[in-house]
Scaffold this active site. Structure first.
Site, PDB file in Angstrom:
ATOM      1  N   LYS A  14      41.647  46.431  46.761  1.00 23.36           N
ATOM      2  CA  LYS A  14      41.000  46.405  45.436  1.00 23.36           C
ATOM      3  C   LYS A  14      39.479  46.304  45.565  1.00 23.36           C
ATOM      4  CE  LYS A  14      43.164  42.640  44.163  1.00 23.36           C
ATOM      5  NZ  LYS A  14      44.053  42.251  45.280  1.00 23.36           N
ATOM      6  N   ARG A  89      45.498  38.292  36.666  1.00 19.49           N
ATOM      7  CA  ARG A  89      46.458  37.932  37.717  1.00 19.49           C
ATOM      8  C   ARG A  89      47.672  37.219  37.155  1.00 19.49           C
ATOM      9  NH1 ARG A  89      42.644  37.984  42.305  1.00 19.49           N
ATOM     10  NH2 ARG A  89      43.753  37.769  44.266  1.00 19.49           N
ATOM     11  N   ARG A 128      40.079  40.870  58.609  1.00 22.14           N
ATOM     12  CA  ARG A 128      38.866  40.536  57.852  1.00 22.14           C
ATOM     13  C   ARG A 128      38.451  39.093  58.139  1.00 22.14           C
ATOM     14  NH1 ARG A 128      38.781  41.184  51.388  1.00 22.14           N
ATOM     15  NH2 ARG A 128      40.209  39.425  51.517  1.00 22.14           N
ATOM     16  N   ARG A 134      35.904  33.588  55.287  1.00 20.82           N
ATOM     17  CA  ARG A 134      36.760  33.103  54.192  1.00 20.82           C
ATOM     18  C   ARG A 134      37.922  32.307  54.760  1.00 20.82           C
ATOM     19  NH1 ARG A 134      38.033  37.794  49.855  1.00 20.82           N
ATOM     20  NH2 ARG A 134      39.796  36.384  49.572  1.00 20.82           N
ATOM     21  N   ARG A 146      49.419  33.306  49.480  1.00 17.96           N
ATOM     22  CA  ARG A 146      48.755  34.193  48.510  1.00 17.96           C
ATOM     23  C   ARG A 146      49.692  35.334  48.112  1.00 17.96           C
ATOM     24  NH1 ARG A 146      43.539  35.544  51.830  1.00 17.96           N
ATOM     25  NH2 ARG A 146      43.058  36.998  50.150  1.00 17.96           N
TER      26      ARG A 146
HETATM   27  P1  B4P Z   1      40.734  44.154  49.912  1.00 20.15           P
HETATM   28  O1  B4P Z   1      42.135  44.576  49.774  1.00 20.15           O
HETATM   29  O2  B4P Z   1      39.717  45.048  49.321  1.00 20.15           O
HETATM   30  O3  B4P Z   1      40.689  42.660  49.398  1.00 20.15           O
HETATM   31  P2  B4P Z   1      41.107  42.240  47.923  1.00 20.15           P
HETATM   32  O4  B4P Z   1      42.523  42.617  47.649  1.00 20.15           O
HETATM   33  O5  B4P Z   1      40.090  42.780  46.957  1.00 20.15           O
HETATM   34  O6  B4P Z   1      40.865  40.707  47.932  1.00 20.15           O
HETATM   35  P3  B4P Z   1      41.831  39.459  47.661  1.00 20.15           P
HETATM   36  O7  B4P Z   1      42.917  39.791  46.702  1.00 20.15           O
HETATM   37  O8  B4P Z   1      42.194  38.954  49.003  1.00 20.15           O
HETATM   38  O9  B4P Z   1      40.914  38.345  47.113  1.00 20.15           O
HETATM   39  P4  B4P Z   1      40.289  37.896  45.733  1.00 20.15           P
HETATM   40  O10 B4P Z   1      38.865  37.750  46.058  1.00 20.15           O
HETATM   41  O11 B4P Z   1      40.627  38.736  44.553  1.00 20.15           O
HETATM   42  O12 B4P Z   1      40.359  44.035  51.446  1.00 20.15           O
HETATM   43  C1  B4P Z   1      41.191  43.454  52.409  1.00 20.15           C
HETATM   44  C2  B4P Z   1      40.904  44.046  53.793  1.00 20.15           C
HETATM   45  O13 B4P Z   1      41.642  45.257  53.914  1.00 20.15           O
HETATM   46  C3  B4P Z   1      39.433  44.394  54.034  1.00 20.15           C
HETATM   47  O14 B4P Z   1      39.059  43.915  55.285  1.00 20.15           O
HETATM   48  C4  B4P Z   1      39.390  45.908  54.002  1.00 20.15           C
HETATM   49  O15 B4P Z   1      38.446  46.449  54.905  1.00 20.15           O
HETATM   50  C5  B4P Z   1      40.804  46.274  54.424  1.00 20.15           C
HETATM   51  N1  B4P Z   1      41.222  47.545  53.838  1.00 20.15           N
HETATM   52  C6  B4P Z   1      41.039  47.933  52.539  1.00 20.15           C
HETATM   53  N2  B4P Z   1      41.540  49.163  52.355  1.00 20.15           N
HETATM   54  C7  B4P Z   1      42.071  49.565  53.560  1.00 20.15           C
HETATM   55  C8  B4P Z   1      42.745  50.754  54.008  1.00 20.15           C
HETATM   56  N3  B4P Z   1      42.976  51.806  53.185  1.00 20.15           N
HETATM   57  N4  B4P Z   1      43.167  50.800  55.290  1.00 20.15           N
HETATM   58  C9  B4P Z   1      42.935  49.760  56.129  1.00 20.15           C
HETATM   59  N5  B4P Z   1      42.304  48.621  55.787  1.00 20.15           N
HETATM   60  C10 B4P Z   1      41.865  48.539  54.493  1.00 20.15           C
HETATM   61  O16 B4P Z   1      41.007  36.461  45.476  1.00 20.15           O
HETATM   62  C11 B4P Z   1      40.849  35.349  46.337  1.00 20.15           C
HETATM   63  C12 B4P Z   1      41.420  34.083  45.676  1.00 20.15           C
HETATM   64  O17 B4P Z   1      40.660  33.761  44.462  1.00 20.15           O
HETATM   65  C13 B4P Z   1      42.862  34.133  45.187  1.00 20.15           C
HETATM   66  O18 B4P Z   1      43.794  33.833  46.235  1.00 20.15           O
HETATM   67  C14 B4P Z   1      42.859  33.042  44.071  1.00 20.15           C
HETATM   68  O19 B4P Z   1      42.971  31.739  44.613  1.00 20.15           O
HETATM   69  C15 B4P Z   1      41.492  33.186  43.441  1.00 20.15           C
HETATM   70  N6  B4P Z   1      41.466  34.066  42.270  1.00 20.15           N
HETATM   71  C16 B4P Z   1      40.775  35.241  42.176  1.00 20.15           C
HETATM   72  N7  B4P Z   1      40.972  35.807  40.965  1.00 20.15           N
HETATM   73  C17 B4P Z   1      41.816  34.987  40.275  1.00 20.15           C
HETATM   74  C18 B4P Z   1      42.413  35.059  38.972  1.00 20.15           C
HETATM   75  N8  B4P Z   1      42.183  36.105  38.150  1.00 20.15           N
HETATM   76  N9  B4P Z   1      43.243  34.048  38.595  1.00 20.15           N
HETATM   77  C19 B4P Z   1      43.467  33.007  39.389  1.00 20.15           C
HETATM   78  N10 B4P Z   1      42.946  32.877  40.648  1.00 20.15           N
HETATM   79  C20 B4P Z   1      42.123  33.869  41.096  1.00 20.15           C
END
Ligand code: B4P
Length: 194
Positions: A14, A89, A128, A134, A146
Site C-alpha cells: 500500500k 481498517r 524492511r 520500525r 498484525r
Molecule cells: P508496504 O506493503 O508498502 O507497507 P504497508 O502495507 O503500507 O504498511 P503497513 O500496513 O505495514 O503499516 P501501516 O503503516 O499502515 O511495504 C512493505 C514492504 O514490502 C516494503 O519493504 C516494500 O518495499 C515491500 N514491497 C512492496 N511491494 C512489493 C512488491 N511488489 N514486491 C516485493 N516487495 C514489495 O500500519 C502500522 C501500524 O499502525 C498498524 O499495525 C496499526 O497498529 C497502526 N495503524 C495504522 N493505521 C491504523 C488505522 N487506520 N486504525 C488503527 N490502527 C492503525
C-alpha cells in the site's frame, strides 16, 4: 475528484504503491500509519499511547485515527483527491469516512485491494525491518499479530465496499511497476465508466 482507498494486509504494498500514485495523479497521501509514526517521533501524548499498541501489532482506537483523518481533510480543502492508505481498517472507520466525505460532497471513488499470501507478507516486512527502524517490522511474532488483526478486524471492510460496488481486488505479487500498471488500468476503467 479521485478518492482512492488502497487496501490490503500489512506488507501488501500500500505505502509503496501510494508513492507512485501520488506522482501520477497529484493526490494527497493520507497514511494513518505515517501520521501515527509522526506523532510518536514528536513525542505527543497521542503518539506515546499509540506506540504501546503499534509495537505489539494491535490497531489503535478508531476515534484516534478518525480524528486524525478529519483534521487532514479539513487542512486540504482544495485537493484534487486523496489516497487513503491503511485507512479505513475497521468497518466503523469506513462508516466514519463516508460521513466525513458526505459533508464535502466527494465520495470514495473505489477501493483497490492488494492480495498477497501471508508467508510473502512476513518475508517482505522482515526484510524492511532490517533497516526501517520500525519495531513492528523486526519481530515475526508482532508481524503475525498484525496479520491476525487484519484478518479479524480489517478484512470485513472489503465487504463494506463490495455492497457499494466499489471493490476491486488485484494480485499484489509481481514487480512494483507491474502492480502499479495494473492499478493504473483499474483507475482508468473507473474513469471510462463514468
Ligand atoms: P508496504 O506493503 O508498502 O507497507 P504497508 O502495507 O503500507 O504498511 P503497513 O500496513 O505495514 O503499516 P501501516 O503503516 O499502515 O511495504 C512493505 C514492504 O514490502 C516494503 O519493504 C516494500 O518495499 C515491500 N514491497 C512492496 N511491494 C512489493 C512488491 N511488489 N514486491 C516485493 N516487495 C514489495 O500500519 C502500522 C501500524 O499502525 C498498524 O499495525 C496499526 O497498529 C497502526 N495503524 C495504522 N493505521 C491504523 C488505522 N487506520 N486504525 C488503527 N490502527 C492503525
Amino acid at each position: 475528484m479521485l478518492n482512492l482507498v488502497l487496501f490490503g494486509p500489512p506488507g501488501a504494498g500500500k505505502g509503496t504503491q501510494s508513492q507512485k500514485l501520488i506522482e501520477k495523479y497529484g493526490l494527497i497521501h493520507l497514511s494513518t500509519g505515517d501520521l501515527l509514526r509522526s506523532e510518536i517521533a514528536q513525542g505527543t501524548e497521542l503518539g506515546l499511547e499509540a506506540k504501546k499498541l503499534m509495537d505489539h501489532g494491535i490497531l489503535v482506537p478508531d476515534e484516534v485515527v478518525i480524528g486524525m483523518i478529519s483534521h487532514k481533510l479539513d487542512a486540504n480543502k482544495t485537493a484534487r483527491g486523496f489516497i487513503f492508505d491503511g485507512f479505513p481498517r475497521t468497518v466503523a472507520q469506513a462508516e466514519a469516512l463516508d460521513r466525513l466525505l458526505e459533508t464535502k460532497d466527494a465520495p470514495i471513488s473505489g477501493m483497490i485491494a492488494l492480495e498477497v499470501p501471508a508467508d510473502e507478507l512476513e518475508r517482505r516486512l522482515l526484510e524492511r525491518g532490517k533497516d526501517s527502524g520500525r519495531p513492528d517490522d523486526a519481530n515475526p511474532g508482532v508481524i503475525r499479530k498484525r496479520i491476525k488483526e487484519y484478518n479479524d478486524k480489517t478484512a470485513p471492510v472489503a465487504g463494506y465496499y463490495k455492497t457499494q460496488n466499489k471493490f476491486t481486488s488485484k494480485d499484489g505479487i509481481g514487480s512494483v511497476d507491474e502492480v502499479f500498471e495494473a492499478i493504473y488500468k483499474i483507475i482508468g476503467s473507473w474513469d471510462a465508466g463514468r
